[in-house]
Scaffold this active site. Sequence first.
Site, mmCIF file in Angstrom:
data_model
loop_
_atom_site.group_PDB
_atom_site.id
_atom_site.type_symbol
_atom_site.label_atom_id
_atom_site.label_comp_id
_atom_site.label_asym_id
_atom_site.label_seq_id
_atom_site.Cartn_x
_atom_site.Cartn_y
_atom_site.Cartn_z
ATOM 1 N N LYS A 82 1.189 -3.420 19.272
ATOM 2 C CA LYS A 82 0.563 -4.405 20.169
ATOM 3 C C LYS A 82 0.666 -3.916 21.611
ATOM 4 O O LYS A 82 1.768 -3.769 22.151
ATOM 5 C CB LYS A 82 1.247 -5.767 20.013
ATOM 6 C CG LYS A 82 0.795 -6.816 21.049
ATOM 7 C CD LYS A 82 1.440 -8.181 20.805
ATOM 8 C CE LYS A 82 1.177 -9.156 21.959
ATOM 9 N NZ LYS A 82 1.801 -10.478 21.764
ATOM 10 N N ASP A 88 0.537 -10.614 29.419
ATOM 11 C CA ASP A 88 0.139 -11.795 28.664
ATOM 12 C C ASP A 88 0.313 -13.033 29.529
ATOM 13 O O ASP A 88 1.405 -13.586 29.631
ATOM 14 C CB ASP A 88 0.980 -11.895 27.378
ATOM 15 C CG ASP A 88 0.556 -13.065 26.495
ATOM 16 O OD1 ASP A 88 -0.496 -13.678 26.787
ATOM 17 O OD2 ASP A 88 1.273 -13.343 25.512
ATOM 18 N N LYS A 97 0.488 -19.623 30.295
ATOM 19 C CA LYS A 97 1.936 -19.788 30.152
ATOM 20 C C LYS A 97 2.499 -20.382 31.441
ATOM 21 O O LYS A 97 2.060 -20.014 32.530
ATOM 22 C CB LYS A 97 2.597 -18.417 29.937
ATOM 23 C CG LYS A 97 2.428 -17.803 28.560
ATOM 24 C CD LYS A 97 3.175 -16.474 28.489
ATOM 25 C CE LYS A 97 2.926 -15.726 27.181
ATOM 26 N NZ LYS A 97 3.563 -16.366 26.017
ATOM 27 N N ASP A 109 4.833 -7.158 27.061
ATOM 28 C CA ASP A 109 4.091 -7.528 25.861
ATOM 29 C C ASP A 109 3.343 -6.338 25.242
ATOM 30 O O ASP A 109 2.632 -6.496 24.260
ATOM 31 C CB ASP A 109 3.129 -8.689 26.168
ATOM 32 C CG ASP A 109 2.949 -9.623 24.986
ATOM 33 O OD1 ASP A 109 3.781 -9.570 24.063
ATOM 34 O OD2 ASP A 109 1.969 -10.395 24.988
ATOM 35 N N ASP A 138 -2.957 -18.147 23.717
ATOM 36 C CA ASP A 138 -1.707 -17.415 23.903
ATOM 37 C C ASP A 138 -1.237 -16.746 22.602
ATOM 38 O O ASP A 138 -0.289 -15.976 22.615
ATOM 39 C CB ASP A 138 -0.632 -18.375 24.438
ATOM 40 C CG ASP A 138 0.552 -17.662 25.054
ATOM 41 O OD1 ASP A 138 0.478 -16.424 25.211
ATOM 42 O OD2 ASP A 138 1.541 -18.336 25.381
ATOM 43 N N ARG A 160 -1.858 -11.360 17.608
ATOM 44 C CA ARG A 160 -2.333 -11.252 16.219
ATOM 45 C C ARG A 160 -3.823 -10.991 16.169
ATOM 46 O O ARG A 160 -4.330 -10.414 15.199
ATOM 47 C CB ARG A 160 -1.923 -12.508 15.431
ATOM 48 C CG ARG A 160 -2.581 -13.778 15.891
ATOM 49 C CD ARG A 160 -1.848 -15.013 15.393
ATOM 50 N NE ARG A 160 -0.613 -15.248 16.142
ATOM 51 C CZ ARG A 160 0.282 -16.202 15.860
ATOM 52 N NH1 ARG A 160 0.081 -16.999 14.814
ATOM 53 N NH2 ARG A 160 1.355 -16.353 16.581
HETATM 54 N N1 BES Z 1 3.774 -12.348 23.675
HETATM 55 C C1 BES Z 1 3.979 -13.646 23.139
HETATM 56 C C2 BES Z 1 5.235 -13.761 22.291
HETATM 57 C C3 BES Z 1 6.545 -13.604 22.993
HETATM 58 C C4 BES Z 1 6.951 -14.519 23.927
HETATM 59 C C5 BES Z 1 7.387 -12.593 22.624
HETATM 60 C C6 BES Z 1 8.168 -14.397 24.533
HETATM 61 C C7 BES Z 1 8.602 -12.464 23.213
HETATM 62 C C8 BES Z 1 8.998 -13.354 24.181
HETATM 63 C C9 BES Z 1 2.818 -14.060 22.256
HETATM 64 O O1 BES Z 1 1.586 -13.565 22.623
HETATM 65 C C10 BES Z 1 2.774 -15.534 22.301
HETATM 66 O O2 BES Z 1 2.529 -16.062 23.336
HETATM 67 N N2 BES Z 1 3.001 -16.179 21.151
HETATM 68 C C11 BES Z 1 3.032 -17.574 21.056
HETATM 69 C C12 BES Z 1 2.236 -17.969 19.832
HETATM 70 C C13 BES Z 1 1.970 -19.436 19.707
HETATM 71 C C14 BES Z 1 1.028 -19.879 20.799
HETATM 72 C C15 BES Z 1 1.377 -19.709 18.351
HETATM 73 C C16 BES Z 1 4.476 -18.036 20.937
HETATM 74 O O3 BES Z 1 5.263 -17.362 20.258
HETATM 75 O O4 BES Z 1 4.822 -19.038 21.546
HETATM 76 ZN ZN ZN Z 2 1.555 -11.808 23.674
HETATM 77 MN MN MN Z 3 0.612 -14.761 24.058
#
Ligand code: BES
Ligand code: ZN
Ligand code: MN
Length: 461
Positions: free
Chosen positions: A228, A233, A240, A251, A310, A314
């Site tokens: 990834k 992000d 966020k 990220d 966010d 995936r």
């Molecule tokens: N990059 C983030 C995940 C992340 C956040 C990894 C903080 C490590 C530390 C990812 O893109 C994300 O925002 N995921 C969301 C998904 C949700 C919206 C379904 C998450 O994990 O909150």
């Molecule tokens: Zn992310």
């Molecule tokens: Mn995200």
Amino acid sequence: MPARFSEAKTDTIPIRLIAPADVPDAFADLTEAQRSWIDHMGFAAKPGQVLSLADASGRPALALIGLGKPEVRKRTRFAVGAAIAQLPADTYRIDALPEDVSGDEVGLGYLLSCYRFDRYRNQPRVKAGLVAPPQTNAARLEQIAEAEALTRDLINTPAEDMGPDALEAAMRDLAGRFGAEVTATEGEALIGANLPLIHTVGRAATRAPRLLDMTWGNSGPTLTLVGKGVCFDTGGLNLKPGASMGLMKKDMGGAATVLGLAQMIMSAALPLRLRVLIPAVENNVAGNAFRPGDILTARNGLTVEINNTDAEGRLVLADALALASETPPDLMISMATLTGAARVAVGPDLAPFYTDDDPLAAALAMAASNVADPVWRMPFHTPYESMIEPGIADLDNAPKGGFAGSITAALFLRRFVKDTPRYAHFDIYGWQPSAAPGRPKGGVGQGARSVFEALPEVLNL
Ligand code: BES
Ligand code: ZN
Ligand code: MN
């Protein structure tokens, strides 16, 4: 400058590794002055405790390093190597290792402790040199540490200087060193190349999204790594909050980690054919940003309802995994800073991974404990598939309810992997929140050393 071991010269200072149980017997051969100094300084062989000793004329004679009790040693696997890196300026050697101390671990701990991120500010360097410990393959340890330094540098570099363009440059640089090939599909060309999700996630950023594709090696089993590469992000329109966005330069930690792993593989000249795919994008906000409620069609034809912009990782990985599956490799591994839920489950040290392949999981677990790069298997729990099915489209990128967030993200990715029974996905954190031996605060590779260690067995090399 990559961390290296010192040449074995004659005037190096011996290091003595000492367990608490050996105190004071281990000092029987020392002079009375030295023994009284040890006593005065309270050297008790605690883990990572260091003490330099002088001879009668005040010249450095010996360095003592504490091993700690056997039960606490496992807490800090790189404590000894990190302690060596703290010794005063000079060159040190280890003549003999206690039976239960691994030279590889000491040597790698030392090299990993030499890492400094000094792109924006000079940092004080390690002054102690170390001759490679006995029974180690010095070149191999140096290659591993150098690859880990690449991963750390890429993660630590802020998004301003590590956009999709810079990530591409980093891949080209790496490829150039080892004679690998790189192709990049960028911007509008992603649409023609049928990589729609990568384009859609990245299109609101001024720095064009792209898919990076590196290949190396011409014989042996095939391995495809997918990382990834979300260079920043923001969360997109589901922006966020500030505190959650603060660290999001990391990220692209999955991309950085697969590039580090690729460097290990290429510098060791493993007899395999390697492909590295990195969707490199910035998840940003603009008038052309994708929106919650949009339904997108992925490369493989599956439709995805966007319930949170966010959950972008995936999406970009979906296209990359579908592309990877069109030339099914013997082994496929994806690495991604995919979910906050993975952190909640296992914290920052463990790299959770998913696979349906039991022998692969066993090999990874064994390798992880050998090389002190902890991983933990998580379940591809098929009954949760219904959670990622919204009804109005084939897939939902952000299931409501918040149950099993790391598992549902992994299940989402698995929908895009075809004809590749040996697949593992790592949901990594990529960041060391506070300094630990061998791991300064900041970007860190997770799982790469374990995969590298496991490859010979897994791929029969
Ligand atoms: N990059 C983030 C995940 C992340 C956040 C990894 C903080 C490590 C530390 C990812 O893109 C994300 O925002 N995921 C969301 C998904 C949700 C919206 C379904 C998450 O994990 O909150
Ligand atoms: Zn992310
Ligand atoms: Mn995200």
